[in-house]
Design a protein around this motif. Structure first.
Motif, PDB file in Angstrom:
ATOM      1  N   GLY A  62     -51.510  12.384  -2.828  1.00 48.57           N
ATOM      2  CA  GLY A  62     -50.094  12.303  -2.482  1.00 48.57           C
ATOM      3  C   GLY A  62     -49.629  10.854  -2.400  1.00 48.57           C
ATOM      4  N   ALA A  63     -48.383  10.646  -2.844  1.00 52.86           N
ATOM      5  CA  ALA A  63     -47.799   9.309  -2.714  1.00 52.86           C
ATOM      6  C   ALA A  63     -47.688   8.976  -1.231  1.00 52.86           C
ATOM      7  N   MET A  64     -48.031   7.762  -0.862  1.00 58.13           N
ATOM      8  CA  MET A  64     -47.888   7.357   0.539  1.00 58.13           C
ATOM      9  C   MET A  64     -47.343   5.940   0.555  1.00 58.13           C
ATOM     10  N   ALA A  65     -46.097   5.824   1.047  1.00 59.57           N
ATOM     11  CA  ALA A  65     -45.450   4.517   1.083  1.00 59.57           C
ATOM     12  C   ALA A  65     -46.325   3.525   1.837  1.00 59.57           C
ATOM     13  N   TRP A  66     -46.488   2.336   1.302  1.00 59.78           N
ATOM     14  CA  TRP A  66     -47.299   1.249   1.861  1.00 59.78           C
ATOM     15  C   TRP A  66     -48.804   1.533   1.819  1.00 59.78           C
TER      16      TRP A  66
ATOM     17  N   LEU B  41     -46.095   8.185 -10.551  1.00 62.98           N
ATOM     18  CA  LEU B  41     -45.255   7.338  -9.691  1.00 62.98           C
ATOM     19  C   LEU B  41     -44.389   8.277  -8.864  1.00 62.98           C
ATOM     20  N   ASN B  42     -44.293   7.993  -7.572  1.00 62.28           N
ATOM     21  CA  ASN B  42     -43.438   8.807  -6.705  1.00 62.28           C
ATOM     22  C   ASN B  42     -42.140   8.069  -6.423  1.00 62.28           C
ATOM     23  N   ILE B  43     -41.036   8.774  -6.620  1.00 62.52           N
ATOM     24  CA  ILE B  43     -39.723   8.197  -6.325  1.00 62.52           C
ATOM     25  C   ILE B  43     -39.197   8.858  -5.061  1.00 62.52           C
ATOM     26  N   MET B  44     -39.013   8.045  -4.010  1.00 63.42           N
ATOM     27  CA  MET B  44     -38.419   8.553  -2.770  1.00 63.42           C
ATOM     28  C   MET B  44     -36.915   8.528  -2.981  1.00 63.42           C
ATOM     29  N   LEU B  45     -36.318   9.710  -3.135  1.00 60.56           N
ATOM     30  CA  LEU B  45     -34.932   9.764  -3.602  1.00 60.56           C
ATOM     31  C   LEU B  45     -33.946   9.152  -2.625  1.00 60.56           C
TER      32      LEU B  45
ATOM     33  N   ALA C 165     -45.446  22.359  -3.130  1.00 64.99           N
ATOM     34  CA  ALA C 165     -44.885  23.056  -1.965  1.00 64.99           C
ATOM     35  C   ALA C 165     -45.612  22.508  -0.743  1.00 64.99           C
ATOM     36  N   GLU C 166     -44.853  21.802   0.091  1.00 66.87           N
ATOM     37  CA  GLU C 166     -45.496  21.064   1.188  1.00 66.87           C
ATOM     38  C   GLU C 166     -45.169  21.671   2.543  1.00 66.87           C
ATOM     39  N   GLY C 167     -46.200  21.965   3.303  1.00 69.09           N
ATOM     40  CA  GLY C 167     -46.030  22.490   4.647  1.00 69.09           C
ATOM     41  C   GLY C 167     -45.923  21.380   5.682  1.00 69.09           C
TER      42      GLY C 167
ATOM     43  N   GLU D 165     -47.580  20.647   8.206  1.00 77.24           N
ATOM     44  CA  GLU D 165     -48.809  20.037   8.729  1.00 77.24           C
ATOM     45  C   GLU D 165     -48.986  18.626   8.168  1.00 77.24           C
ATOM     46  N   ALA D 166     -48.251  18.338   7.097  1.00 81.44           N
ATOM     47  CA  ALA D 166     -48.441  17.093   6.338  1.00 81.44           C
ATOM     48  C   ALA D 166     -48.092  15.847   7.143  1.00 81.44           C
ATOM     49  N   GLY D 167     -48.632  14.722   6.703  1.00 83.87           N
ATOM     50  CA  GLY D 167     -48.203  13.433   7.235  1.00 83.87           C
ATOM     51  C   GLY D 167     -46.926  12.996   6.542  1.00 83.87           C
ATOM     52  N   GLY D 168     -46.126  12.178   7.224  1.00 85.98           N
ATOM     53  CA  GLY D 168     -44.878  11.668   6.641  1.00 85.98           C
ATOM     54  C   GLY D 168     -43.719  12.618   6.885  1.00 85.98           C
TER      55      GLY D 168
ATOM     56  N   GLY E  87     -50.234  19.734   2.470  1.00 84.38           N
ATOM     57  CA  GLY E  87     -50.010  19.815   3.910  1.00 84.38           C
ATOM     58  C   GLY E  87     -51.180  20.453   4.614  1.00 84.38           C
ATOM     59  N   GLY E  88     -51.969  19.624   5.293  1.00 84.93           N
ATOM     60  CA  GLY E  88     -53.066  20.160   6.104  1.00 84.93           C
ATOM     61  C   GLY E  88     -54.353  20.409   5.343  1.00 84.93           C
ATOM     62  N   ILE E  89     -54.410  20.016   4.083  1.00 86.51           N
ATOM     63  CA  ILE E  89     -55.631  20.263   3.291  1.00 86.51           C
ATOM     64  C   ILE E  89     -56.467  18.980   3.288  1.00 86.51           C
TER      65      ILE E  89
ATOM     66  N   VAL F 277     -53.779  21.167  -5.726  1.00 83.02           N
ATOM     67  CA  VAL F 277     -53.546  20.719  -4.348  1.00 83.02           C
ATOM     68  C   VAL F 277     -53.145  19.248  -4.354  1.00 83.02           C
ATOM     69  N   GLN F 278     -52.365  18.875  -3.355  1.00 79.08           N
ATOM     70  CA  GLN F 278     -52.046  17.454  -3.141  1.00 79.08           C
ATOM     71  C   GLN F 278     -52.497  17.091  -1.726  1.00 79.08           C
ATOM     72  N   LEU F 279     -53.322  16.064  -1.632  1.00 76.13           N
ATOM     73  CA  LEU F 279     -53.821  15.597  -0.332  1.00 76.13           C
ATOM     74  C   LEU F 279     -53.321  14.181  -0.100  1.00 76.13           C
ATOM     75  N   GLY F 280     -52.812  13.936   1.107  1.00 76.35           N
ATOM     76  CA  GLY F 280     -52.391  12.589   1.457  1.00 76.35           C
ATOM     77  C   GLY F 280     -53.343  11.995   2.476  1.00 76.35           C
ATOM     78  N   THR F 281     -53.292  12.548   3.694  1.00 73.99           N
ATOM     79  CA  THR F 281     -54.067  12.011   4.818  1.00 73.99           C
ATOM     80  C   THR F 281     -55.542  11.769   4.464  1.00 73.99           C
ATOM     81  N   ARG F 282     -56.177  12.715   3.787  1.00 72.63           N
ATOM     82  CA  ARG F 282     -57.613  12.567   3.466  1.00 72.63           C
ATOM     83  C   ARG F 282     -57.845  11.284   2.633  1.00 72.63           C
TER      84      ARG F 282
HETATM   85  C1  LIG Z   1     -48.685   7.431   5.256  1.00 78.07           C
HETATM   86  C2  LIG Z   1     -47.964   8.481   4.445  1.00 78.07           C
HETATM   87  C3  LIG Z   1     -46.883   8.098   3.660  1.00 78.07           C
HETATM   88  C4  LIG Z   1     -46.238   9.035   2.838  1.00 78.07           C
HETATM   89  N1  LIG Z   1     -45.242   8.615   2.007  1.00 78.07           N
HETATM   90  C5  LIG Z   1     -44.703   9.478   1.094  1.00 78.07           C
HETATM   91  C6  LIG Z   1     -43.782   9.020   0.113  1.00 78.07           C
HETATM   92  O1  LIG Z   1     -43.457   7.833   0.039  1.00 78.07           O
HETATM   93  N2  LIG Z   1     -43.284   9.942  -0.751  1.00 78.07           N
HETATM   94  C7  LIG Z   1     -43.636  11.280  -0.719  1.00 78.07           C
HETATM   95  O2  LIG Z   1     -43.136  12.082  -1.535  1.00 78.07           O
HETATM   96  N3  LIG Z   1     -44.523  11.733   0.210  1.00 78.07           N
HETATM   97  C8  LIG Z   1     -45.075  10.863   1.081  1.00 78.07           C
HETATM   98  N4  LIG Z   1     -46.041  11.310   1.966  1.00 78.07           N
HETATM   99  C9  LIG Z   1     -46.538  12.712   1.853  1.00 78.07           C
HETATM  100  C10 LIG Z   1     -47.801  12.785   0.933  1.00 78.07           C
HETATM  101  O3  LIG Z   1     -47.497  12.436  -0.372  1.00 78.07           O
HETATM  102  C11 LIG Z   1     -48.452  14.177   0.912  1.00 78.07           C
HETATM  103  O4  LIG Z   1     -47.602  15.142   0.367  1.00 78.07           O
HETATM  104  C12 LIG Z   1     -48.877  14.629   2.306  1.00 78.07           C
HETATM  105  O5  LIG Z   1     -49.580  13.587   2.941  1.00 78.07           O
HETATM  106  C13 LIG Z   1     -49.771  15.870   2.180  1.00 78.07           C
HETATM  107  O6  LIG Z   1     -50.151  16.340   3.445  1.00 78.07           O
HETATM  108  P1  LIG Z   1     -51.486  15.860   4.230  1.00 78.07           P
HETATM  109  O7  LIG Z   1     -51.143  14.530   4.810  1.00 78.07           O
HETATM  110  O8  LIG Z   1     -51.667  16.910   5.230  1.00 78.07           O
HETATM  111  O9  LIG Z   1     -52.581  15.783   3.214  1.00 78.07           O
HETATM  112  C14 LIG Z   1     -46.669  10.389   2.837  1.00 78.07           C
HETATM  113  C15 LIG Z   1     -47.731  10.773   3.672  1.00 78.07           C
HETATM  114  C16 LIG Z   1     -48.394   9.854   4.461  1.00 78.07           C
HETATM  115  C17 LIG Z   1     -49.555  10.299   5.296  1.00 78.07           C
END
Ligand SMILES: Cc1cc2nc3c(=O)[nH]c(=O)nc-3n(C[C@H](O)[C@H](O)[C@H](O)COP(=O)(O)O)c2cc1C
Length: 317
Positions: free
Chosen positions: A23-27, A73-77, A141-143, A145-148, A174-176, A193-198
């Motif tokens: 998952g895209a994560m800003a910074w 590339l993720n675009i934060m709209l 499809a994001e639940g 539980e996700a970060g952000g 979300g939550g995986i 699946v899309q994982l961010g936190t992991r």
């Molecule tokens: C630190 C952080 C920054 C995030 N920034 C973005 C972002 O810039 N754009 C976006 O679409 N999602 C963002 N997300 C969401 C993630 O892309 C991803 O969908 C989410 O982390 C998945 O859930 P999980 O954290 O439970 O794995 C961010 C998540 C985290 C943890």
């Protein structure tokens, strides 16, 4: 999981070995992390966030140097730099674009004719139906539980509903954070699946060591959602900043005052290492993240575990 590229629509669409996106994560999600994930067989994604145009362009060029595999590339709209990120995606023919926090009509209009794969992140069935009509190739499809930034539905509830409503493939988020979550997402009908936190706790992720440690240390109730009253709720690890958000929201602060408190705080937390007053976006799965592994190994382990679990399920059901 023995996923064959030929069998899985997400692998085919993205040209990847394992149906997993970082998952895209800003910074957090820069070219180094994204290319490590792509080289490991998944799809790495650079977070456009609010990055100035010249910096983002450098990251895109760097990713092209670091991997010959597809990346995104993720675009934060809702970001003020969203139109720069869109221009760069078109100019540099980034193979995959995901969108967050908003209506991606313009992105689809501009990038679909160029052959870019466009995958919006959605938090409801209505949003999912709309972006499918507009020409999205798949949805995340994001639940909540996700970060952000989060919606209201849980992953368990949103994924099967979106799967039933759409014909394009659905990626669960979300939550995986382990093979169990991946097997569960596929049982719900997701094809990826899309994982961010992991991925924060990947060897190639360049965030401050304090932030990685905070994710490793987090327990089950270690995150909290703040900012609901602004319409832009965000899930972060609990700290002094989230307590302050809760305090001012309870006291009836205006959306502007609440938003103001968050300005610059994500950078302070994840890059600056300020664990008290930085914003530490991370999901409920933080409590399941217990080690730091290279992206390639992590992805292989996740799918090995998911495969073992899916093999055992038949006997239990
Ligand atoms: C630190 C952080 C920054 C995030 N920034 C973005 C972002 O810039 N754009 C976006 O679409 N999602 C963002 N997300 C969401 C993630 O892309 C991803 O969908 C989410 O982390 C998945 O859930 P999980 O954290 O439970 O794995 C961010 C998540 C985290 C943890």
């Amino acid at each position: 999981m023995r996923v064959k590229m030929t069998d899985n629509r997400i692998c085919k669409l993205l040209g990847i070995k394992y149906p997993i996106m970082q998952g895209a994560m800003a910074w957090v999600a820069d070219a180094a992390l994204a290319s490590a994930v792509s080289n490991g067989g998944g799809l790495g994604i650079i977070a456009g966030g609010a990055m100035p145009r010249d910096l983002l362009e450098k990251e895109i060029l760097k990713a092209k140097e670091l991997t010959d595999k597809p990346f995104g590339l993720n675009i934060m709209l809702m970001s003020p730099t969203a139109s720069d990120a869109l221009d760069l995606a078109a100019q540099h023919k980034v193979p995959v674009v995901t969108t967050g926090a908003g209506v991606p009509g313009k992105v689809l209009e501009r990038l679909k004719p160029l052959g870019t794969v466009v995958i919006p992140v959605v938090a409801s069935v209505t949003q999912a139906r709309r972006v499918e009509k507009q020409g999205a190739d798949a949805v995340v499809a994001e639940g909540m539980e996700a970060g952000g930034h989060v919606g209201e539905l849980t992953t368990m509830a949103i994924v099967p509903q979106v799967v039933s409503a759409l014909s394009i493939p659905v990626i669960a988020a979300g939550g995986i954070a382990d093979g169990r979550g991946i097997a569960a997402a596929f049982a719900l009908g997701a094809e990826g699946v899309q994982l961010g936190t992991r991925f924060i706790c990947c060897a190639e992720c360049a965030v401050h060591a304090n932030f990685k440690q905070a994710v490793l240390d987090a327990r089950d109730r270690g995150t909290v959602v703040t900012g609901r009253s602004t319409g832009h709720p965000v899930r972060c690890l609990r700290n002094k900043l989230t307590a302050e958000f809760e305090k001012i929201e309870a006291a009836g602060a205006s959306p502007e005052e609440i938003e103001e408190l968050g300005v610059g705080k994500l950078r302070d937390g994840v890059i600056g290492g300020d664990m008290d007053w930085g914003s530490l976006m991370a999901g409920q799965s933080s409590a399941m993240v217990n080690d730091i592994r290279p992206a390639r190994l992590l992805i292989e382990d996740l799918f090995k575990e998911a495969g073992e679990i899916s093999g055992k399920l038949g006997a239990l059901l």
